[in-house]
Design a protein around this motif. Structure first.
Motif, PDB file in Angstrom:
ATOM      1  N   ASN A 155      -5.536   7.140 -16.293  1.00  0.00           N
ATOM      2  CA  ASN A 155      -4.745   8.032 -17.148  1.00  0.00           C
ATOM      3  C   ASN A 155      -3.381   8.346 -16.530  1.00  0.00           C
ATOM      4  OD1 ASN A 155      -6.914   8.216 -19.012  1.00  0.00           O
ATOM      5  ND2 ASN A 155      -7.851   9.833 -17.774  1.00  0.00           N
ATOM      6  N   GLY A 156      -2.800   7.319 -15.923  1.00  0.00           N
ATOM      7  CA  GLY A 156      -1.454   7.451 -15.378  1.00  0.00           C
ATOM      8  C   GLY A 156      -1.380   8.057 -13.987  1.00  0.00           C
ATOM      9  N   GLU A 157      -2.513   8.503 -13.449  1.00  0.00           N
ATOM     10  CA  GLU A 157      -2.540   9.106 -12.117  1.00  0.00           C
ATOM     11  C   GLU A 157      -3.234   8.161 -11.134  1.00  0.00           C
ATOM     12  OE1 GLU A 157      -1.080  11.923 -11.268  1.00  0.00           O
ATOM     13  OE2 GLU A 157      -0.377  12.219 -13.333  1.00  0.00           O
ATOM     14  N   PRO A 158      -2.875   8.231  -9.835  1.00  0.00           N
ATOM     15  CA  PRO A 158      -3.535   7.374  -8.842  1.00  0.00           C
ATOM     16  C   PRO A 158      -5.048   7.561  -8.864  1.00  0.00           C
ATOM     17  CG  PRO A 158      -1.616   8.441  -7.881  1.00  0.00           C
ATOM     18  CD  PRO A 158      -1.817   9.070  -9.221  1.00  0.00           C
ATOM     19  N   LEU A 159      -5.779   6.456  -8.837  1.00  0.00           N
ATOM     20  CA  LEU A 159      -7.228   6.514  -8.817  1.00  0.00           C
ATOM     21  C   LEU A 159      -7.703   7.237  -7.561  1.00  0.00           C
ATOM     22  CD1 LEU A 159      -9.993   5.547 -10.011  1.00  0.00           C
ATOM     23  CD2 LEU A 159      -9.784   3.565  -8.500  1.00  0.00           C
ATOM     24  N   VAL A 160      -8.569   8.221  -7.744  1.00  0.00           N
ATOM     25  CA  VAL A 160      -9.157   8.948  -6.621  1.00  0.00           C
ATOM     26  C   VAL A 160     -10.613   8.520  -6.489  1.00  0.00           C
ATOM     27  CG1 VAL A 160      -9.764  11.199  -5.675  1.00  0.00           C
ATOM     28  CG2 VAL A 160      -7.614  10.908  -6.943  1.00  0.00           C
ATOM     29  N   TRP A 161     -10.976   8.035  -5.320  1.00  0.00           N
ATOM     30  CA  TRP A 161     -12.334   7.554  -5.109  1.00  0.00           C
ATOM     31  C   TRP A 161     -13.296   8.723  -4.924  1.00  0.00           C
ATOM     32  CZ3 TRP A 161     -14.497   2.650  -4.982  1.00  0.00           C
ATOM     33  CH2 TRP A 161     -13.600   1.589  -5.109  1.00  0.00           C
TER      34      TRP A 161
ATOM     35  N   ILE B 209       0.830  -1.201   0.000  1.00  0.00           N
ATOM     36  CA  ILE B 209       0.000   0.000   0.000  1.00  0.00           C
ATOM     37  C   ILE B 209       0.862   1.248   0.000  1.00  0.00           C
ATOM     38  CG2 ILE B 209      -1.595   1.361   1.427  1.00  0.00           C
ATOM     39  CD1 ILE B 209      -2.818  -1.308   2.335  1.00  0.00           C
ATOM     40  N   GLU B 210       1.905   1.245   0.806  1.00  0.00           N
ATOM     41  CA  GLU B 210       2.731   2.435   0.965  1.00  0.00           C
ATOM     42  C   GLU B 210       3.769   2.599  -0.142  1.00  0.00           C
ATOM     43  OE1 GLU B 210       4.467   2.338   4.822  1.00  0.00           O
ATOM     44  OE2 GLU B 210       2.552   2.291   5.870  1.00  0.00           O
ATOM     45  N   LYS B 211       4.355   1.497  -0.593  1.00  0.00           N
ATOM     46  CA  LYS B 211       5.519   1.602  -1.479  1.00  0.00           C
ATOM     47  C   LYS B 211       5.410   0.774  -2.754  1.00  0.00           C
ATOM     48  CE  LYS B 211       8.572   2.378   2.495  1.00  0.00           C
ATOM     49  NZ  LYS B 211       8.763   3.816   2.241  1.00  0.00           N
ATOM     50  N   GLY B 212       4.241   0.174  -3.000  1.00  0.00           N
ATOM     51  CA  GLY B 212       4.099  -0.692  -4.168  1.00  0.00           C
ATOM     52  C   GLY B 212       4.417   0.017  -5.477  1.00  0.00           C
ATOM     53  N   THR B 213       5.016  -0.700  -6.398  1.00  0.00           N
ATOM     54  CA  THR B 213       5.414  -0.121  -7.689  1.00  0.00           C
ATOM     55  C   THR B 213       4.770  -0.839  -8.866  1.00  0.00           C
ATOM     56  OG1 THR B 213       7.407  -1.510  -7.710  1.00  0.00           O
ATOM     57  CG2 THR B 213       7.629   0.712  -6.812  1.00  0.00           C
ATOM     58  N   ASP B 214       3.820  -1.759  -8.592  1.00  0.00           N
ATOM     59  CA  ASP B 214       3.071  -2.418  -9.668  1.00  0.00           C
ATOM     60  C   ASP B 214       1.764  -1.659  -9.875  1.00  0.00           C
ATOM     61  OD1 ASP B 214       4.906  -4.495 -10.115  1.00  0.00           O
ATOM     62  OD2 ASP B 214       4.106  -5.623  -8.411  1.00  0.00           O
TER      63      ASP B 214
ATOM     64  N   TYR C   9      -1.430  -4.572  -6.417  1.00  0.00           N
ATOM     65  CA  TYR C   9      -1.224  -3.548  -7.438  1.00  0.00           C
ATOM     66  C   TYR C   9      -1.869  -2.243  -6.987  1.00  0.00           C
ATOM     67  CZ  TYR C   9       0.497  -6.633 -11.186  1.00  0.00           C
ATOM     68  OH  TYR C   9       1.248  -7.491 -11.965  1.00  0.00           O
ATOM     69  N   LYS C  10      -1.517  -1.165  -7.682  1.00  0.00           N
ATOM     70  CA  LYS C  10      -2.154   0.128  -7.471  1.00  0.00           C
ATOM     71  C   LYS C  10      -2.885   0.527  -8.748  1.00  0.00           C
ATOM     72  CE  LYS C  10       0.792   1.992  -3.825  1.00  0.00           C
ATOM     73  NZ  LYS C  10       1.632   3.123  -3.381  1.00  0.00           N
ATOM     74  N   ILE C  11      -4.122   1.018  -8.577  1.00  0.00           N
ATOM     75  CA  ILE C  11      -4.955   1.365  -9.730  1.00  0.00           C
ATOM     76  C   ILE C  11      -4.677   2.801 -10.152  1.00  0.00           C
ATOM     77  CG2 ILE C  11      -7.310   1.482 -10.609  1.00  0.00           C
ATOM     78  CD1 ILE C  11      -8.129  -0.373  -8.304  1.00  0.00           C
TER      79      ILE C  11
END
Length: 267
Positions: free
Chosen positions: A252-258, A118-123, A247-249
């Motif tokens: 468009n290349g940016e972190p998903l914001v809920w 969650i904190e440091k994932g790179t996938d 993984y992190k979702i």
């Protein structure tokens, strides 16, 4: 004692059981004189803390120098604090330490693999790639935003937080297609479960929600027509069923914001 310890880490040990009940460290003094901090724990008149009560009981049978153990000595400057903190973190998982603090550098301290991801994932996986995966497998991915996640949660608690409680349309609750419930913390995917059945909220025991909390949830917010508060029962999804845990979702290349709504169906 001979002045040979330098920076050191020590443990207070019950000589009878060999159990460590306190971990500490001391920095060397000028001219490499030994810091006698380890012996200062025995300087009390009345036992108040758990550590002092333990020491008082042990002194009835043992000398204090049988209780003090040196774990590592002559450590480079700045290293002892990390050794101390690592020992406290590691021993606290199955030992009743009397330390009142975890030690320095808690941000670097013990964490589950999921928390590190969650904190440091790179996938990373794009949202449209998840949509394509769902279409190819002819399944529904139900993304669930777990707002009350804590890093100290046990696996069964994460499962209970994920499975209930949600407002689900009856068609989806009938499992018109196979469903994978995806537990998300922010844009990070913690784990995923294959949904076996959707049930009315409160049907099964929960380790994280009680009856009162369910009643509050049932009366909070305006449900869309046909949506009722439900929980699911399920099994941890296999890698073949859902290969994107940890993984992190991105969108468009940016972190998903809920958005405010904490549930999203992808199919």
């Amino acid at each position: 004692m001979l002045d040979v310890l330098g920076n050191y880490v020590y443990a207070l040990v019950d000589p009878g059981t060999k159990e460590i009940f306190y971990v500490g460290m001391a920095s060397k003094k000028p001219n490499n004189r030994t810091n006698e901090r380890a012996t200062k724990h025995f300087d009390f008149d009345k036992a108040v803390t758990a550590k002092e009560k333990k020491i008082k009981s042990l002194l009835q049978h043992y000398d204090k120098f049988q209780i003090i153990h040196i774990v590592r000595h002559n450590l480079p400057d700045g290293v002892a604090v990390h050794v101390e903190a690592a020992l406290i973190d590691a021993l606290s998982t199955n030992t009743k330490l009397t330390n009142l603090k975890r030690g320095d550098g808690t941000k670097l301290g013990i964490k589950t693999w999921a928390q590190v991801a969650i904190e440091k994932g790179t996938d990373f996986i794009e949202l449209d790639a998840l949509e394509q995966f769902a279409r190819e497998k002819n399944i529904r991915l139900t993304l669930l935003h777990i707002k009350s996640y804590r890093e100290d949660l046990e696996a069964h608690e994460i499962y209970d937080l994920t499975r209930g409680y949600w407002r689900i349309a009856q068609k989806k609750a009938n499992l018109d297609k196979p469903t994978i419930a995806v537990a998300c913390v922010g844009n990070a995917i913690v784990c995923a479960y294959r949904v076996v059945s959707w049930l009315p909220a409160g049907t099964t025991f929960s380790s994280v929600f009680d009856k009162r909390q369910i009643e509050v949830l049932q009366n909070t917010g305006v449900a869309q027509e046909g949506n009722t508060l439900k929980e699911f029962i399920g099994q941890l999804a296999t890698k073949a069923e859902f290969p994107y845990s940890q993984y992190k979702i991105t969108l468009n290349g940016e972190p998903l914001v809920w958005p405010q709504q904490s549930i999203k169906h992808i199919e």
